[in-house]
Each structure stands twice: as structure tokens, then as C-alpha cells.
Motif scaffolding. Structure first.
Motif, mmCIF file in Angstrom:
data_model
loop_
_atom_site.group_PDB
_atom_site.id
_atom_site.type_symbol
_atom_site.label_atom_id
_atom_site.label_comp_id
_atom_site.label_asym_id
_atom_site.label_seq_id
_atom_site.Cartn_x
_atom_site.Cartn_y
_atom_site.Cartn_z
ATOM 1 N N LEU A 154 -2.643 18.857 12.103
ATOM 2 C CA LEU A 154 -1.621 18.234 12.939
ATOM 3 C C LEU A 154 -0.266 18.117 12.250
ATOM 4 O O LEU A 154 0.695 17.661 12.861
ATOM 5 N N ASP A 155 -0.198 18.502 10.988
ATOM 6 C CA ASP A 155 1.089 18.619 10.298
ATOM 7 C C ASP A 155 1.036 19.902 9.475
ATOM 8 O O ASP A 155 1.056 19.891 8.244
ATOM 9 N N ALA A 156 0.961 21.010 10.187
ATOM 10 C CA ALA A 156 0.696 22.297 9.540
ATOM 11 C C ALA A 156 1.803 22.726 8.592
ATOM 12 O O ALA A 156 1.564 23.508 7.671
ATOM 13 N N LYS A 157 3.021 22.240 8.785
ATOM 14 C CA LYS A 157 4.149 22.641 7.942
ATOM 15 C C LYS A 157 4.416 21.658 6.797
ATOM 16 O O LYS A 157 5.371 21.839 6.039
ATOM 17 N N GLY A 158 3.602 20.594 6.697
ATOM 18 C CA GLY A 158 3.841 19.603 5.645
ATOM 19 C C GLY A 158 5.163 18.882 5.808
ATOM 20 O O GLY A 158 5.819 18.522 4.816
ATOM 21 N N ILE A 159 5.563 18.627 7.028
ATOM 22 C CA ILE A 159 6.877 18.028 7.298
ATOM 23 C C ILE A 159 6.917 16.565 6.889
ATOM 24 O O ILE A 159 7.940 16.086 6.373
ATOM 25 N N THR B 66 2.482 13.255 32.731
ATOM 26 C CA THR B 66 1.726 14.480 32.982
ATOM 27 C C THR B 66 0.497 14.163 33.822
ATOM 28 O O THR B 66 0.043 13.011 33.879
ATOM 29 N N ALA B 67 -0.039 15.187 34.458
ATOM 30 C CA ALA B 67 -1.312 15.033 35.166
ATOM 31 C C ALA B 67 -2.488 15.137 34.212
ATOM 32 O O ALA B 67 -3.596 14.708 34.534
ATOM 33 N N THR B 68 -2.272 15.732 33.035
ATOM 34 C CA THR B 68 -3.349 15.933 32.059
ATOM 35 C C THR B 68 -2.954 15.215 30.770
ATOM 36 O O THR B 68 -2.447 15.825 29.837
ATOM 37 N N GLN B 69 -3.196 13.910 30.740
ATOM 38 C CA GLN B 69 -2.714 13.095 29.637
ATOM 39 C C GLN B 69 -3.391 13.475 28.320
ATOM 40 O O GLN B 69 -4.615 13.465 28.204
ATOM 41 N N PRO B 70 -2.586 13.839 27.308
ATOM 42 C CA PRO B 70 -3.160 14.085 25.979
ATOM 43 C C PRO B 70 -3.564 12.770 25.333
ATOM 44 O O PRO B 70 -3.083 11.698 25.709
ATOM 45 N N ALA B 71 -4.436 12.842 24.358
ATOM 46 C CA ALA B 71 -4.933 11.645 23.668
ATOM 47 C C ALA B 71 -3.993 11.344 22.502
ATOM 48 O O ALA B 71 -4.179 11.842 21.395
ATOM 49 N N LEU B 72 -2.975 10.514 22.759
ATOM 50 C CA LEU B 72 -1.942 10.260 21.760
ATOM 51 C C LEU B 72 -2.007 8.853 21.179
ATOM 52 O O LEU B 72 -1.092 8.426 20.487
ATOM 53 N N GLY B 73 -3.089 8.134 21.461
ATOM 54 C CA GLY B 73 -3.237 6.800 20.895
ATOM 55 C C GLY B 73 -3.637 6.851 19.432
ATOM 56 O O GLY B 73 -4.165 7.853 18.931
ATOM 57 N N GLN B 74 -3.402 5.751 18.738
ATOM 58 C CA GLN B 74 -3.704 5.666 17.310
ATOM 59 C C GLN B 74 -5.216 5.611 17.105
ATOM 60 O O GLN B 74 -5.935 4.868 17.783
ATOM 61 N N ARG B 75 -5.721 6.417 16.168
ATOM 62 C CA ARG B 75 -7.152 6.472 15.885
ATOM 63 C C ARG B 75 -7.347 7.209 14.568
ATOM 64 O O ARG B 75 -6.398 7.811 14.047
ATOM 65 N N PRO B 76 -8.539 7.191 13.997
ATOM 66 C CA PRO B 76 -8.783 7.976 12.782
ATOM 67 C C PRO B 76 -8.455 9.445 13.010
ATOM 68 O O PRO B 76 -8.865 10.032 14.004
ATOM 69 N N GLY B 77 -7.700 10.015 12.098
ATOM 70 C CA GLY B 77 -7.267 11.397 12.245
ATOM 71 C C GLY B 77 -5.924 11.529 12.928
ATOM 72 O O GLY B 77 -5.299 12.590 12.880
ATOM 73 N N LEU B 78 -5.482 10.444 13.574
ATOM 74 C CA LEU B 78 -4.162 10.447 14.216
ATOM 75 C C LEU B 78 -3.543 9.063 14.023
ATOM 76 O O LEU B 78 -3.248 8.340 14.978
ATOM 77 N N THR B 79 -3.353 8.697 12.768
ATOM 78 C CA THR B 79 -2.846 7.357 12.460
ATOM 79 C C THR B 79 -1.406 7.172 12.912
ATOM 80 O O THR B 79 -0.946 6.042 13.062
ATOM 81 N N SER C 84 0.827 -1.205 0.000
ATOM 82 C CA SER C 84 0.000 0.000 0.000
ATOM 83 C C SER C 84 0.862 1.257 0.000
ATOM 84 O O SER C 84 1.993 1.270 0.483
ATOM 85 N N LEU C 85 0.286 2.323 -0.543
ATOM 86 C CA LEU C 85 0.988 3.605 -0.583
ATOM 87 C C LEU C 85 1.265 4.119 0.823
ATOM 88 O O LEU C 85 2.340 4.670 1.090
ATOM 89 N N VAL C 86 0.311 3.921 1.737
ATOM 90 C CA VAL C 86 0.487 4.392 3.110
ATOM 91 C C VAL C 86 1.692 3.718 3.749
ATOM 92 O O VAL C 86 2.534 4.373 4.382
ATOM 93 N N LEU C 87 1.812 2.423 3.566
ATOM 94 C CA LEU C 87 2.945 1.705 4.153
ATOM 95 C C LEU C 87 4.256 2.084 3.482
ATOM 96 O O LEU C 87 5.299 2.144 4.131
ATOM 97 N N ARG C 88 4.216 2.343 2.183
ATOM 98 C CA ARG C 88 5.442 2.754 1.493
ATOM 99 C C ARG C 88 5.912 4.106 2.023
ATOM 100 O O ARG C 88 7.113 4.337 2.210
#
Length: 739
Positions: free
Chosen positions: A618-623, A401-414, A155-159
Motif C-alpha cells: 500500500l506504499d509501493a514507492k516508499g513515499i 461511490t456505489a462500491t465503497q472501499p474499505a478505508l477504515g483504520q485496521r491492522p494493515g491500514l493504520t 513512541s516511534l510510530v507517533l513521532r
């Protein structure tokens, strides 16, 4: 030649760099690749013109043939040789690494152009005509790619993901080569500096030191009587950290409330985990220099000065030692405490000096403290980089942290983490037991004016108010002055230089310790890493994580008979644009759906961060696209962990600043002089600084720093710091920033 006149033989250098690089790369199973990079990186120095140039520069001209000194390019030949021996595709990582070991990792297009230039190919041909030792030129067998780069994803994503993993691996090889090259050259030409690099204590020794230190702390606490609730919770957190450390390397979270002993507990986990799994280093990344200085002092006391490196640009030069300076170049200490910005700016850099430390992250424990502060606009590349360090380079990650961000894999944050293991068995119980504050949410949709807020603050003998903007802090402070008829209210904002803020914070703490009334008006700079304790805290409604941090300044030590109170109010002004303003909107929406939202339930933050991240690119600079194209230089140019293009520093006439400026004028710039001046700088809008320069309100000193002299310093207030209205010309928009 060295100080005794002995020449540094090229063959000796190539072999030594190869072996050093291989040793560094062994940690990520790439020793043979790094050895070839080391042996081939300076092959271009065999060209006659380069040899002649070296001899001339060292005064060995007697038997030179006639001819020009020739080009200084000595790195392209090694890259071309790698392609000749290994083939174009297999040699691509080595070509990047060797060609860039002085100039930096290039973009793929620039490297391809460089390797096809006839002039550079002629130089390589001259190398092959020289009597170069055959064992240096050959590869015994083409090295195998690491397992994670084998196979051709369908797949293109995996490549694309494979290309990014290739990019990180190339960075790690580059780091190993650059560090080996620096260190071999240093060992030959600067023996005194090389002698400063002493063998640090192993991880197992540090684990034992920390255990003894913690046991001594426990004995002291037991001697004071029955354990308090706070100390019972801290003991449970520490026990959970040590127990969880036996689990295999991967991604962990440590969710601990303020006052839960996170600093030492996270280090206990990291050292125990590293000792059990053969990891070599603990890197603690913290967003705020104030926390770095506090934590580094604690770690140094527990582990010893030979173990801990405190590395950040705001460090006090007076506390820096020669050994610390050389260790900071390549993080050659078992415990490194640095800024989050330093960590990530290095990971996405392309220059040798910034990258040479990266191989130290392989086989390390990375503790990411206050992880909720990661900038959403860079979240995708940041998480992808961290995930690759864990999956491909043997690192473990602790999200702390005391305020854990949601950093798990999910749609929109693959690119999020596939699995995050929480260290504390029941974080909600720890938060319940350490609840020291009640929250009073706004009961009206009418915002408080500066005058109305000042009226409420005047009714409290000890109170902290946290507002959105610098201008808000000053105006509320001035309103309190009018209300109380004096100027005893403390003011804190980033329009005060760091030295000024430090002195004010010391005075605030001294008065608090004596039980004297203390009123403070501040921007959000006090919300993390600043050890303040008030019975009542006012906080302008903003992001949920910011509100939780503000609550951490309320009844922090649990000294009140009852609960402290966090009073959230609606501000008459908006937060600064960007994430703070978006975060306010997310919090409003959550409160609208749940008016009784519990700020001290750690599960409240997952929906908050999910909405916050969903509202941002989440990738505003196109890095990621640049990384997939192997454009290292463009990636480095786009990546900026802290966005500060808008601002410029100005040295303020506070404390020792005038003396340091005079010293700079007399002797010129130096690393130590400039670092000492950092404690006396304030950041202002770049366009405003330039306007003030044009109007002679500021001046350049040594063509290095911009200074406001005492004679020009009417705009500097002994309590408020820089007051822009007093600087001749004032642009009100310059005050519309946070901090």
C-alpha cells in the motif's frame, strides 16, 4: 516597474505578501507564520549586487556603483534570518518555505547544505548591513506551533506521524506564501490579468441557488404525475444529505447506487455542510474527465458560471475563458471540479506552480467521487494526507461511490480513517429499491473464445460487451463482422483518440434513443462516467467493483418491463497485470466461497477491498519514509498518481488533427494549440513509438508532439482507431494493456 514607470518597492512587496499570506493561512490557524514567511521571503533582494542587477534590467544605471550584477539567489537570506530570529528547530518550516518559494521545496539534506554554504551566509550578512526596516526583520514574539505539532510523542510510530503532519503543514505554508507572492506581483505588473480575479459568490448564496434549482426540478417532476420509484429514492437520498450536513466536520461516506442522484445530492450536502460550519470551498475530485465534464455542466447550470471552476488537462480550450484560466492557477472559486490525479499530484508536489492552490483545501469540503479507483500502491500516503487535511486543516471529506472501499483504520491500514459516518441511513434499502439488473455468473470454468463470444453477441439485437484488453475488443468486433456479414458493430477502446470515441458514443446514444439495434464491443473505459444503457451487458470476469460498474450500463434508466441482465463470462485472456489481475483473483476467491454473491448489496464490497488491499503493497514507492525525512523533492519525484512511464502519446490523423498539426508547424507550440491536439492523441508503448519514429512511420512536429500524418496513416482505421499491425513494424506486447 509597472506600466506607468512606478517602481515596485521591496518593502511594499514584503509587507503586502506577508498580509496576503497571513490571510490565506488564517484558515489553518497559521497567520503569524505565513506573515513572517511573506516579510522575509525576499530579504536577499536588499543585497547591493541584487539591487544593482534590478536597476540595470530596468534601465536605471546612471548612479550605479562599479561591480558585477551579483548572484540571483535572494531566498536563502530569508531562510537564514528565520533561523537567526526563531532558532534552528522552530524555523525549520519557514526555512523550507522561504528557500523554496522559487525553486521548490527541497529535501532536508539539500536545504541543510545550502544554509551552511559560506557564500550564501555572506549574502545574508550583507542584508544585515543594509538599512532594512527594523519592523521587517523582527518577529514581535516567536509564533506558537499549531496544537497538533505540540508535545513530544513517546513512541516511534507517533513521532513518524508527527513528522508527516509537520510536512503537510509546511506544504500549506508554502502554498500560502507562493500564492501571495504570485498575486502581489501580478497586481502590480499586470493589472489587466489581476482584474480577472473577481470576488466569487459566498457559499451561503450558492446553497440557496442550489435549493431553488432543486425545487424547480421537483416541481417539473411533480407535474409529470406520481413519483417513480427512482425519483422517490433520489428524493430520499437528497433529504438524507441535507439532514446529515449539520453534523460536525469530519469524514463521511455517501453510498448511493447508480441512478440514485449522487451528483446533486453530494453537492447539496457539501454546500449545506460548508454554510453551517463556515467552510469556504467545495472541491469535487473525479477520476474520469468524461464525468468531470458532465458534472461540471450540471453544477454550472445550478450554481452559475461565476461559481464553478472545471480544472483538468483534457478540458476543451474553446470553452475556457480568461477568468477560468486565472482561477485555475490557485482554485479561486467556491466550487472546483477537478481530476483525482490533479488533486493528489498537487498535494505531493514540490513546485510553486503546482502547490499554490493547496491552501484552498483548508476549511473546504472535499468530495472524493468514485473513491474505489484510488490506486492501492499509493493508498497509505493518500489516506494519510486526507486524514491530515481533516484533522489539522479543518477540511471535511465525503467518500462518494456505489462500491465503497474499505478505508477504515485496521491492522494493515493504520493510516485509514478512525471514523467514517455514512450519510444514507440504510444504503442497502436504496440499492434494493433501485435494483434493475440480474447477474448471471459463469456456469462453466471453460473460457469463451473471441469467436464464441461473438456468436452469443450476434443473438442479441442490443448488447454491450466489455472485455479485458484493446486487442480483445478489436478481435471480438472483427469476429462479429464475420458472423453478421457487415461492419455495423461499434468498437470502443483507448486505441481511438478521444474525439473519435466521443463521436462514436454520440452515434450509439442516438441509435439507442431511436430504439434501433446497437451492438458495442468495448474495453473497460465505458464502465464509469459513460452514459450508456443496454438491456444486456456481457462483462469478462474481473474485479468486483468493475463488475458493478458494468452493471451500471445495464437497464440504467429502468425502461425495461423486467430486469436487465449482466452476463459475466470467463475470458480467454488475462486482465492487464497489476491491480486488474489481482482483482480478478480476489473476485474468484469470493465467488468460490459464496457462489450467490450479491453484486448489488453494498456490504459485499468491504471484504473484497480488504482482500485486494491485503494483496498489494500500500506504499509501493516508499513515499511515507520520504515524507518523514522531509524530503519534498524526492517525494514529488516518486509520487505519480497515474503510472504512465510505459506510454507515449501519438497524434492520429482524425478529424481536425491535420489542420491543427499544420498550424503547430507554422506558428510553433502554444498552450491552446497543444491542448486542442490532446483530443486527437492515442497512447502507445513508448518503445513502440520510438521504433516507429526510427522507421519514419511517425515524425516529430515542432519538437513537441509525435504525429502520424495522413500519408503515413494507413494504420488508422475509421472504425477501430489505431491498428498497430498496419504501422510497418508491430510488437504484439504493445497490445497487452487495458483501456
Amino acid at each position: 516597474m509597472d506600466e506607468q514607470g512606478r517602481p515596485h518597492l521591496l518593502r511594499e512587496h514584503l509587507e503586502c505578501v506577508g498580509e496576503k499570506a497571513a490571510r490565506f493561512a488564517q484558515r489553518f490557524n497559521s497567520a503569524e507564520w505565513a506573515r513572517l514567511a511573506g516579510r522575509w521571503h525576499d530579504l536577499g533582494k536588499y543585497v547591493p549586487a541584487f539591487q544593482n542587477m534590478i536597476r540595470r534590467e530596468n534601465g536605471l544605471e546612471a548612479h550605479l556603483e562599479e561591480g558585477p550584477a551579483g548572484p540571483r539567489d535572494h531566498s536563502t537570506a530569508g531562510a537564514l534570518h528565520a533561523r537567526r530570529v526563531l532558532g534552528v528547530d522552530l524555523a525549520t518550516p519557514l526555512a523550507f518555505v522561504i528557500a523554496g518559494h522559487h525553486a521548490g521545496l527541497a529535501d532536508a539534506e539539500a536545504l541543510a547544505d545550502r544554509l551552511t554554504q559560506e557564500s550564501r551566509q555572506r549574502l545574508y550578512a550583507q542584508v544585515l548591513e543594509r538599512p532594512v526596516p527594523e519592523d521587517l526583520l523582527r518577529a514581535e514574539a516567536p509564533p506558537s506551533l499549531p496544537d497538533f505539532l505540540m508535545g513530544a510523542p513517546a513512541s516511534l510510530v507517533l513521532r513518524k506521524a508527527l513528522r508527516r503532519r509537520m510536512e503537510v503543514w509546511t506544504r500549506m505554508l508554502f502554498s500560502a506564501l507562493c500564492d501571495a507572492d504570485f498575486m502581489d506581483t501580478e497586481a502590480f505588473f499586470d493589472a489587466g490579468r489581476a482584474a480577472l480575479r473577481v470576488e466569487p459568490p459566498p457559499i451561503a448564496v450558492l446553497r440557496d441557488r442550489l435549493q431553488r434549482y432543486l425545487e424547480e426540478m421537483r416541481e417539473r417532476i411533480r407535474g409529470q404525475g406520481p413519483l417513480s420509484e427512482v425519483n422517490q429514492v433520489r428524493a430520499g437520498v437528497l433529504e438524507a444529505c441535507v439532514a446529515k450536513a449539520v453534523e460536525p466536520p469530519g469524514v463521511f461516506s455517501l453510498t448511493v447506487p447508480t441512478g440514485g442522484g449522487k451528483t446533486l445530492a453530494s453537492m447539496a450536502f457539501a454546500l449545506e455542510h460548508a454554510a453551517r460550519h463556515g467552510l469556504e470551498r467545495v472541491v469535487v475530485a473525479i477520476p474520469f474527465t468524461s464525468i468531470i465534464e458532465q458534472n461540471a455542466a450540471v453544477y454550472t447550470q445550478a450554481l452559475g458560471e461565476d461559481a464553478v471552476l472545471e480544472h483538468h488537462s483534457g478540458g476543451d480550450p474553446e470553452r475556457e475563458t480568461p477568468r477560468n484560466r486565472v482561477a485555475a492557477e490557485n482554485w479561486d472559486r467556491p466550487v472546483v471540479v477537478t481530476t483525482t490525479a490533479q488533486l493528489f499530484d498537487s498535494l505531493f508536489a514540490n513546485r510553486p506552480g503546482a502547490c499554490r492552490k493547496l491552501h484552498r483545501l483548508a476549511g473546504s469540503v472535499i468530495v472524493l467521487d468514485e473513491a474505489q479507483t484510488l490506486p492501492p500502491g499509493l493508498l497509505t500516503p493518500l489516506l494519510d494526507m486526507l486524514r491530515t487535511l481533516v484533522s489539522d486543516h479543518g477540511a471535511s471529506l465525503v467518500i462518494c461511490t456505489a462500491t465503497q472501499p474499505a478505508l477504515g483504520q485496521r491492522p494493515g491500514l493504520t493510516e485509514g480513517f478512525e471514523q467514517v459516518r455514512e450519510i444514507i441511513p440504510d444504503p442497502r434499502e436504496a440499492f434494493r429499491r433501485l435494483r434493475r439488473v440480474r447477474v448471471r455468473w459463469p456456469v462453466s470454468e471453460e473460457p469463451l473464445t473471441h469467436e464464441q463470444l461473438a456468436e452469443e453477441l450476434a443473438e442479441e439485437p442490443s448488447v454491450l460487451a466489455i472485455v479485458h484488453r484493446r486487442d480483445d475488443a478489436r478481435r471480438v468486433c472483427e469476429a462479429l463482422d464475420r458472423r453478421l456479414g457487415d461492419t455495423r458493430t461499434f468498437h470502443l477502446s483507448a486505441l481511438m483518440c478521444p474525439a473519435h470515441r466521443s463521436e462514436v458514443l454520440q452515434e450509439i446514444r442516438a441509435r439507442s434513443d431511436k430504439g434501433e439495434p446497437v451492438r458495442v464491443v468495448s474495453t473497460q473505459l465505458v464502465e464509469a462516467g459513460v452514459d450508456l444503457d443496454f438491456p444486456v451487458v456481457y462483462r469478462a470476469l474481473g474485479g468486483l467493483d468493475a463488475l458493478a460498474q458494468a452493471a451500471g450500463r445495464c437497464n440504467r434508466e429502468g425502461r425495461l418491463v423486467g430486469l436487465g441482465e449482466l452476463r459475466v463470462f470467463l475470458s480467454a485472456t488475462e486482465p492487464p497485470p497489476g491491480v486488474p489481475r489481482t482483482a480478478l483473483g480476489v473476485t474468484r476467491a469470493l465467488l468460490g466461497a459464496n457462489p450467490d454473491l450479491d453484486l448489488f448489496d453494498p456490504t459485499s464490497f468491504a471484504p473484497y477491498f480488504k482482500r485486494l488491499y491485503a494483496a498489494k503493497t500500500l506504499d509501493a514507492k516508499g513515499i511515507q519514509e520520504q515524507r518523514e525525512a522531509l524530503r519534498f523533492r524526492e517525494t514529488a519525484a516518486r509520487f505519480q498518481f497515474i503510472e504512465d512511464d510505459w506510454s507515449a502519446p501519438v497524434v492520429i490523423p482524425y478529424g481536425d488533427a491535420p489542420v491543427l498539426v499544420a498550424d503547430l508547424e507554422r506558428h510553433g507550440p502554444s498552450r491552446d494549440r497543444l491542448r486542442r491536439l490532446q483530443r486527437y492523441t492515442v497512447n502507445v508503448a513508448r518503445r513502440q513509438r520510438d521504433d516507429w519514429l526510427a522507421r519514419k512511420c511517425l515524425r516529430w512536429v515542432a519538437e513537441t508532439v509525435v504525429v502520424m500524418d495522413e500519408a503515413l496513416g494507413k494504420a488508422h482505421d475509421v472504425r477501430l482507431g489505431l491498428v498497430p499491425e498496419r504501422v510497418g513494424t508491430w510488437d504484439p506486447a504493445a497490445l497487452l494493456v487495458g483501456g
